[in-house]
Scaffold this motif. Structure first.
Motif, short mmCIF file in Angstrom:
data_model
loop_
_atom_site.label_atom_id
_atom_site.label_comp_id
_atom_site.label_asym_id
_atom_site.label_seq_id
_atom_site.Cartn_x
_atom_site.Cartn_y
_atom_site.Cartn_z
N ALA A 74 -13.84 19.51 -19.99
CA ALA A 74 -14.79 19.72 -21.08
C ALA A 74 -15.91 20.68 -20.66
O ALA A 74 -16.31 21.55 -21.42
CB ALA A 74 -15.38 18.38 -21.54
N VAL A 75 -16.40 20.53 -19.44
CA VAL A 75 -17.46 21.43 -18.95
C VAL A 75 -16.90 22.84 -18.77
O VAL A 75 -17.54 23.83 -19.17
CB VAL A 75 -18.07 20.90 -17.64
N ALA A 76 -15.72 22.96 -18.20
CA ALA A 76 -15.12 24.28 -18.02
C ALA A 76 -14.82 24.92 -19.37
O ALA A 76 -15.06 26.12 -19.58
CB ALA A 76 -13.84 24.17 -17.19
N GLY A 77 -14.30 24.15 -20.31
CA GLY A 77 -14.01 24.68 -21.63
C GLY A 77 -15.25 25.08 -22.39
O GLY A 77 -15.27 26.09 -23.10
N ALA A 78 -16.31 24.30 -22.26
CA ALA A 78 -17.57 24.64 -22.93
C ALA A 78 -18.14 25.93 -22.37
O ALA A 78 -18.65 26.78 -23.13
CB ALA A 78 -18.57 23.51 -22.79
N SER A 79 -18.06 26.12 -21.07
CA SER A 79 -18.57 27.38 -20.49
C SER A 79 -17.69 28.56 -20.90
O SER A 79 -18.20 29.65 -21.17
CB SER A 79 -18.68 27.27 -18.98
N ARG A 84 -16.99 33.31 -24.55
CA ARG A 84 -16.29 33.96 -25.67
C ARG A 84 -17.21 34.17 -26.87
O ARG A 84 -17.13 35.18 -27.55
CB ARG A 84 -15.08 33.13 -26.08
N ALA A 85 -18.06 33.20 -27.14
CA ALA A 85 -18.97 33.33 -28.28
C ALA A 85 -20.00 34.43 -28.03
O ALA A 85 -20.36 35.16 -28.96
CB ALA A 85 -19.67 32.00 -28.54
N SER A 105 -17.58 27.35 -30.77
CA SER A 105 -16.65 27.83 -29.75
C SER A 105 -16.68 26.93 -28.51
O SER A 105 -15.63 26.59 -27.95
CB SER A 105 -17.00 29.26 -29.38
N SER A 106 -17.87 26.54 -28.09
CA SER A 106 -17.99 25.67 -26.91
C SER A 106 -17.35 24.31 -27.17
O SER A 106 -16.64 23.77 -26.31
CB SER A 106 -19.45 25.49 -26.52
N GLY A 107 -17.60 23.75 -28.34
CA GLY A 107 -17.02 22.44 -28.66
C GLY A 107 -15.51 22.49 -28.75
O GLY A 107 -14.81 21.60 -28.26
N GLN A 108 -15.00 23.53 -29.39
CA GLN A 108 -13.55 23.65 -29.56
C GLN A 108 -12.85 23.83 -28.21
O GLN A 108 -11.87 23.15 -27.91
CB GLN A 108 -13.23 24.81 -30.48
N GLU A 109 -13.34 24.75 -27.41
CA GLU A 109 -12.71 24.99 -26.11
C GLU A 109 -12.90 23.79 -25.17
O GLU A 109 -12.00 23.45 -24.40
CB GLU A 109 -13.29 26.24 -25.45
N GLY A 110 -14.06 23.16 -25.23
CA GLY A 110 -14.30 21.99 -24.39
C GLY A 110 -13.34 20.85 -24.70
O GLY A 110 -12.80 20.21 -23.80
N ARG A 111 -13.14 20.59 -25.98
CA ARG A 111 -12.19 19.53 -26.38
C ARG A 111 -10.77 19.88 -25.96
O ARG A 111 -10.03 19.04 -25.44
CB ARG A 111 -12.23 19.32 -27.90
N ARG A 112 -10.38 21.12 -26.21
CA ARG A 112 -9.00 21.53 -25.93
C ARG A 112 -8.67 21.44 -24.44
O ARG A 112 -7.70 20.79 -24.03
CB ARG A 112 -8.78 22.96 -26.44
N ILE A 113 -9.50 22.03 -23.61
CA ILE A 113 -9.24 22.03 -22.17
C ILE A 113 -9.49 20.65 -21.58
O ILE A 113 -8.76 20.20 -20.69
CB ILE A 113 -10.07 23.13 -21.48
#
Length: 190
Positions: A74-79, A84-85, A105-113
């Motif tokens: 989640a931390v890596a995805g948020a960063s 990207r944003a 963008s941070s929330g979406q990537e954080g959840r996904r990864i």
């Protein structure tokens, strides 16, 4: 004006005058405060067999690896989402739109990864605990086999070749982590 010592003034107000002692209402009570506050620092076990084993239980392992995996992902995805944003920002955007884009963008990537790495931790913990139970020993072979199985099972839907490559990568990563841990134990005094 009330006495400041009654209501807990500063340390200057609590100076002890010579010839006087501070009053403690509990001084004559036989309270075993030492047994209440001097607690043991070593873990206490219900069964003797638990004290011999020097590892976490399968449930603790499952919770630990899944939680650490999700949090790290989640931390890596948020960063990554933040990066990207910021790259996708346009010159005419207002501050509200930029902040909204960053949060989305941070929330979406954080959840996904986070979910992906959390699932990897869940699979790894289950396989490692299964290997320990099946082999009745706890050594590096269990860890490497769990890494192989985790990678292969995680990519099994993409076909046998992809599963074999992912399994090899998982086994190598866990093998490197185990070897690095042994090197640290040997050469770094902690």
């Amino acid at each position: 004006m009330a006495d400041r010592g009654i209501y807990g003034g500063d340390d200057l107000d609590r100076r002890q005058e010579p010839g006087r002692r501070l009053y403690s209402p509990y001084q004559d009570l036989p309270i075993p405060y030492r047994t209440l506050y001097d607690l043991p620092t070593s873990p206490e076990f219900l069964f003797q067999e638990e004290s011999v084993v020097q590892r976490r239980s399968w449930g603790e392992n499952l919770t630990y690896y899944t939680g650490i995996g999700y949090l790290t992902g989640a931390v890596a995805g948020a960063s990554l989402g933040l990066h990207r944003a910021l790259r996708a920002a346009e010159p005419g955007d207002t501050l509200k739109i930029r902040v909204n884009r960053i949060l989305n963008s941070s929330g979406q990537e954080g959840r996904r990864i986070g979910n992906r790495i959390g699932v990897l931790g869940l699979l790894y913990a289950g396989m490692e605990s299964g290997m320990v139970a099946a082999r009745d020993t706890d050594d590096w072979i269990n860890n490497v086999a769990a890494g192989l199985g985790t990678g292969a099972l995680f990519k099994a839907a993409n076909g046998p070749r992809s599963a074999a490559v992912a399994g090899a990568i998982g086994g190598l990563m866990v093998g490197a982590a185990v070897a690095g841990k042994q090197v640290l134990k040997r050469y770094v005094p902690i």
